[in-house]
Scaffold this motif. Structure first.
Motif, PDB file in Angstrom:
ATOM      1  N   PHE A   1       0.849  -1.197   0.000  1.00 37.10           N
ATOM      2  CA  PHE A   1       0.000   0.000   0.000  1.00 37.10           C
ATOM      3  C   PHE A   1       0.882   1.244   0.000  1.00 37.10           C
ATOM      4  O   PHE A   1       1.831   1.341   0.771  1.00 37.10           O
ATOM      5  CB  PHE A   1      -0.886  -0.016   1.254  1.00 37.10           C
ATOM      6  CG  PHE A   1      -1.616   1.284   1.495  1.00 37.10           C
ATOM      7  CD1 PHE A   1      -2.807   1.554   0.839  1.00 37.10           C
ATOM      8  CD2 PHE A   1      -1.107   2.236   2.383  1.00 37.10           C
ATOM      9  CE1 PHE A   1      -3.486   2.757   1.052  1.00 37.10           C
ATOM     10  CE2 PHE A   1      -1.783   3.439   2.608  1.00 37.10           C
ATOM     11  CZ  PHE A   1      -2.968   3.697   1.938  1.00 37.10           C
ATOM     12  N   HIS A   2       0.550   2.203  -0.855  1.00 37.74           N
ATOM     13  CA  HIS A   2       1.289   3.469  -0.900  1.00 37.74           C
ATOM     14  C   HIS A   2       0.315   4.637  -0.892  1.00 37.74           C
ATOM     15  O   HIS A   2      -0.715   4.590  -1.557  1.00 37.74           O
ATOM     16  CB  HIS A   2       2.159   3.521  -2.162  1.00 37.74           C
ATOM     17  CG  HIS A   2       2.768   4.867  -2.439  1.00 37.74           C
ATOM     18  ND1 HIS A   2       3.567   5.527  -1.535  1.00 37.74           N
ATOM     19  CD2 HIS A   2       2.691   5.688  -3.519  1.00 37.74           C
ATOM     20  CE1 HIS A   2       3.954   6.687  -2.057  1.00 37.74           C
ATOM     21  NE2 HIS A   2       3.430   6.815  -3.255  1.00 37.74           N
ATOM     22  N   LEU A   3       0.666   5.670  -0.125  1.00 43.03           N
ATOM     23  CA  LEU A   3      -0.164   6.876  -0.039  1.00 43.03           C
ATOM     24  C   LEU A   3       0.671   8.103  -0.392  1.00 43.03           C
ATOM     25  O   LEU A   3       1.800   8.253   0.076  1.00 43.03           O
ATOM     26  CB  LEU A   3      -0.711   6.998   1.399  1.00 43.03           C
ATOM     27  CG  LEU A   3      -1.499   8.262   1.761  1.00 43.03           C
ATOM     28  CD1 LEU A   3      -2.810   8.358   0.969  1.00 43.03           C
ATOM     29  CD2 LEU A   3      -1.804   8.277   3.266  1.00 43.03           C
ATOM     30  N   HIS A   4       0.097   8.973  -1.217  1.00 47.46           N
ATOM     31  CA  HIS A   4       0.760  10.239  -1.563  1.00 47.46           C
ATOM     32  C   HIS A   4       0.526  11.282  -0.470  1.00 47.46           C
ATOM     33  O   HIS A   4      -0.406  11.170   0.317  1.00 47.46           O
ATOM     34  CB  HIS A   4       0.190  10.793  -2.870  1.00 47.46           C
ATOM     35  CG  HIS A   4       0.553  10.003  -4.092  1.00 47.46           C
ATOM     36  ND1 HIS A   4       0.597  10.563  -5.350  1.00 47.46           N
ATOM     37  CD2 HIS A   4       0.875   8.705  -4.262  1.00 47.46           C
ATOM     38  CE1 HIS A   4       0.927   9.637  -6.235  1.00 47.46           C
ATOM     39  NE2 HIS A   4       1.098   8.492  -5.602  1.00 47.46           N
ATOM     40  N   GLY A   5       1.340  12.330  -0.512  1.00 49.04           N
ATOM     41  CA  GLY A   5       1.191  13.420   0.456  1.00 49.04           C
ATOM     42  C   GLY A   5       2.108  13.202   1.638  1.00 49.04           C
ATOM     43  O   GLY A   5       3.274  12.860   1.474  1.00 49.04           O
TER      44      GLY A   5
ATOM     45  N   PHE B   1      -3.835   6.876  -3.598  1.00 48.59           N
ATOM     46  CA  PHE B   1      -3.364   5.740  -2.781  1.00 48.59           C
ATOM     47  C   PHE B   1      -3.534   4.506  -3.654  1.00 48.59           C
ATOM     48  O   PHE B   1      -4.505   4.394  -4.402  1.00 48.59           O
ATOM     49  CB  PHE B   1      -4.121   5.636  -1.450  1.00 48.59           C
ATOM     50  CG  PHE B   1      -5.612   5.581  -1.551  1.00 48.59           C
ATOM     51  CD1 PHE B   1      -6.360   6.744  -1.612  1.00 48.59           C
ATOM     52  CD2 PHE B   1      -6.278   4.360  -1.574  1.00 48.59           C
ATOM     53  CE1 PHE B   1      -7.745   6.696  -1.707  1.00 48.59           C
ATOM     54  CE2 PHE B   1      -7.663   4.301  -1.660  1.00 48.59           C
ATOM     55  CZ  PHE B   1      -8.404   5.482  -1.737  1.00 48.59           C
ATOM     56  N   HIS B   2      -2.550   3.626  -3.607  1.00 51.71           N
ATOM     57  CA  HIS B   2      -2.575   2.506  -4.556  1.00 51.71           C
ATOM     58  C   HIS B   2      -1.631   1.401  -4.146  1.00 51.71           C
ATOM     59  O   HIS B   2      -0.803   1.564  -3.247  1.00 51.71           O
ATOM     60  CB  HIS B   2      -2.240   2.995  -5.971  1.00 51.71           C
ATOM     61  CG  HIS B   2      -0.920   3.703  -6.123  1.00 51.71           C
ATOM     62  ND1 HIS B   2       0.248   3.048  -6.411  1.00 51.71           N
ATOM     63  CD2 HIS B   2      -0.595   5.025  -6.030  1.00 51.71           C
ATOM     64  CE1 HIS B   2       1.233   3.932  -6.511  1.00 51.71           C
ATOM     65  NE2 HIS B   2       0.757   5.146  -6.275  1.00 51.71           N
ATOM     66  N   CYS B   3      -1.768   0.294  -4.851  1.00 56.46           N
ATOM     67  CA  CYS B   3      -0.806  -0.790  -4.704  1.00 56.46           C
ATOM     68  C   CYS B   3       0.439  -0.373  -5.461  1.00 56.46           C
ATOM     69  O   CYS B   3       0.357   0.121  -6.586  1.00 56.46           O
ATOM     70  CB  CYS B   3      -1.373  -2.070  -5.294  1.00 56.46           C
ATOM     71  SG  CYS B   3      -0.130  -3.383  -5.329  1.00 56.46           S
ATOM     72  N   HIS B   4       1.632  -0.576  -4.846  1.00 56.75           N
ATOM     73  CA  HIS B   4       2.860  -0.173  -5.547  1.00 56.75           C
ATOM     74  C   HIS B   4       3.481  -1.292  -6.378  1.00 56.75           C
ATOM     75  O   HIS B   4       4.615  -1.162  -6.846  1.00 56.75           O
ATOM     76  CB  HIS B   4       3.873   0.492  -4.614  1.00 56.75           C
ATOM     77  CG  HIS B   4       4.587   1.637  -5.265  1.00 56.75           C
ATOM     78  ND1 HIS B   4       5.595   1.450  -6.189  1.00 56.75           N
ATOM     79  CD2 HIS B   4       4.390   2.978  -5.182  1.00 56.75           C
ATOM     80  CE1 HIS B   4       6.010   2.637  -6.612  1.00 56.75           C
ATOM     81  NE2 HIS B   4       5.295   3.576  -6.025  1.00 56.75           N
ATOM     82  N   ILE B   5       2.752  -2.385  -6.588  1.00 53.18           N
ATOM     83  CA  ILE B   5       3.118  -3.261  -7.696  1.00 53.18           C
ATOM     84  C   ILE B   5       2.598  -2.490  -8.896  1.00 53.18           C
ATOM     85  O   ILE B   5       1.386  -2.285  -9.039  1.00 53.18           O
ATOM     86  CB  ILE B   5       2.478  -4.655  -7.541  1.00 53.18           C
ATOM     87  CG1 ILE B   5       3.194  -5.380  -6.400  1.00 53.18           C
ATOM     88  CG2 ILE B   5       2.563  -5.452  -8.860  1.00 53.18           C
ATOM     89  CD1 ILE B   5       2.662  -6.757  -6.089  1.00 53.18           C
TER      90      ILE B   5
HETATM   91 CU1  C2O Z   1       1.750   6.838  -6.612  1.00 53.43          CU
HETATM   92 CU2  C2O Z   1       5.593   5.664  -6.290  1.00 53.43          CU
HETATM   93  O1  C2O Z   1       3.695   6.221  -6.517  1.00 53.43           O
END
Ligand code: C2O
Ligand code: CU
Ligand code: CU
Length: 502
Positions: free
Chosen positions: A428-432, A481-485
């Motif tokens: 799981f990856h989140l921006h910000g 926010f997304h899967c980082h695969i």
């Molecule tokens: Cu939305 Cu490294 O990414």
């Protein structure tokens, strides 16, 4: 047990094979549903690995030339089709930033304003996303701000206090991330704090990426299994080099990036222990001695090599990690990444590396659930990527540019609960802003509370796991926010968080 899994997955597709799919994909599905032994990940003849120049001295990443005037640091990046010579006598067509693999490294200090003049010379839209950095939403290079082929724009942001850490940049245009990163587009960015607890140590950087080359030395298209499990290039590189020789002196602050699209890393070397000192977003609270460095795709860490036994030369390996891929029977195999020569001279490391502010009580909560679905037949007429879009879901949805999935308030502390209701690992990856992990609940129900505080922007979830995070978004706007695969992200395993201005 493996077999049951194949059967379950196979039958999930068997039904679909009966529907009206175009011949090529129908054939692939039939093959898949009849398959019991698992597939090879690739379909094309691959490059002979002996053609790669191994055992050369590891080079540190090339730096992006920067001009500094007052606190404004400027530089130029261009994404373009270019050529690399990875194997003897072969020229590989790649997509690269400033013609370099990996892209040039940007080093800045907290408080600096970075202004990057960016030109897209690729044949398709792209962006530069500043992975992990708390930059304004309209400077974040998210899918809402594509840069068309032939166009330029400036990315400009100020690195706030306490943002020192180990970051990277990569494309983030809608549906095109997996392709563009597999062609070579990714670079690193380090934010320094001249006063941090380890500022005096010399630095050593290991940017780990992987690439697939066919027998002609070219980068082939994704296969169905690449889309399904994420693409793992067979050639694993450190700083763009194949199985280099690394000299460890022991007093280096080693920053490590997992810049692979889908490969999990579990780094270890016999006779060497590691003192973990940093996570994605800077120093952790207290150093931790570890044997394996686990890095899911997109994650980073900082370590110091510790003397364990008298060693001269050892192999740096990535130990096999079973992430429950679909349709693939893997032989558990460790991967050789480099040879380490160690002449370890230990520095004194402070017991406390970083002061963390007191945790705030969350004022709101968010739920995110990963899941898998069958292939969607209404995409049956498209290419593989289109056919498989909708296989990996967040909160039951596939990514849409026109839908806001979650809403939050600027400056408010939130408790996020991420659960993995699918059958394989997803990071799981989140921006910000970065987050803190407060609790992990394993598939067997056991709860784990982290022993130290640390900031992350990416965290892995095994099948059936749940992770609780504390996060506060300081800046308004849309955050992904997304899967980082990256193949999963490009198949729509992503959502939009709208942070409302207060
Ligand atoms: Cu939305 Cu490294 O990414
Ligand atoms: Cu990111
Ligand atoms: Cu995933």
């Amino acid at each position: 047990m493996q077999r049951r899994r194949f059967l379950a997955v196979g039958s999930r597709f068997a039904g679909l094979g009966l529907l009206t799919a175009p011949l090529s994909s129908l054939a692939q599905m039939m093959q898949m549903s009849g398959m019991m032994g698992g597939y090879e990940q690739t379909e094309v003849p691959l490059l002979e690995l002996s053609l790669l120049p191994a055992r050369q001295k590891l080079q540190q990443p090339q730096k992006l030339p920067l001009q500094t005037r007052a606190n404004i640091v400027t530089g130029k990046l261009e994404a373009a089709v270019s050529e690399a010579s990875l194997a003897s006598h072969l020229r590989t067509q790649v997509w690269a930033y400033n013609g370099q693999l990996p892209g040039p490294q940007i080093v800045v200090n907290e408080g600096d304003t970075l202004a990057i003049e960016f030109t897209n010379s690729l044949p398709q839209p792209t962006t530069i996303h500043w992975h992990g950095l708390p930059v304004p939403a309209d400077q974040d290079g998210n899918p809402f701000d594509p840069v068309a082929p032939g166009e330029s724009r400036e990315y400009r942001f100020t690195l706030p206090e306490s943002s020192a850490g180990t970051y990277w940049y990569h494309p983030h245009a809608h549906g095109l991330v997996a392709k563009q990163v597999s062609m070579g587009l990714a670079g690193t960015l380090v934010v320094k704090n001249k006063a941090d607890a380890l500022a005096d140590l010399p630095e050593e950087h290991w940017i780990i990426s992987d690439i697939r080359l066919d027998a002609q030395g070219q980068i082939p298209e994704n296969t169905m299994l690449d889309w399904m499990n994420g693409r793992e290039g067979e050639i694993v590189l450190i700083n763009g080099q194949y199985q280099p020789d690394i000299a460890l002196s022991g007093n280096q602050r080693i920053r490590i990036w997992n810049a692979c699209s889908a490969r999990y890393l579990q780094l270890a070397a016999k006779g060497v222990k590691w003192l973990l000192v940093g996570s994605d977003a800077g120093l952790i609270e207290k150093p931790q001695a570890i044997e394996n460095m686990f890095l899911a795709p997109g994650e980073r860490c900082e370590v110091i090599a510790l003397r364990d036994a008298e060693i001269e030369s050892v192999a740096l390996m990535s130990k096999y990690y079973d992430r429950q891929k679909m349709m693939v029977r893997e032989t558990p195999q460790d991967t050789l990444l480099a040879s380490l020569r160690a002449d370890i001279n230990q520095p004194t490391i402070p017991e406390n590396l970083r002061q963390f502010p007191a945790r705030k009580t969350p004022q709101a909560s968010q739920q995110v659930a990963f899941s898998e679905a069958g292939m969607m037949m209404h995409h049956a007429s498209g290419n593989l990527q289109q056919q498989m879009t909708g296989m990996f879901l967040i909160n039951g949805n596939v990514f849409s540019m026109s839908r806001t999935d979650l809403t939050s308030q600027q400056g408010q502390t939130e408790l996020w609960t991420i659960s993995n209701a699918s059958d394989m690992d997803h990071p799981f990856h989140l921006h910000g802003n970065p987050f803190e992990i407060v609790k992990r609940r394993q598939a067997d129900g056991r709860e784990i509370v982290p022993a130290y505080r640390a900031y992350y922007d990416t965290v892995n979830l095994k099948a059936g796991e749940q992770v609780s995070l504390l996060v506060r978004q300081d800046l308004p706007g849309k955050r992904m926010f997304h899967c980082h695969i990256l193949e999963h992200e490009s198949l729509g395993m992503m959502g939009t968080l709208d942070v409302q201005e207060v």
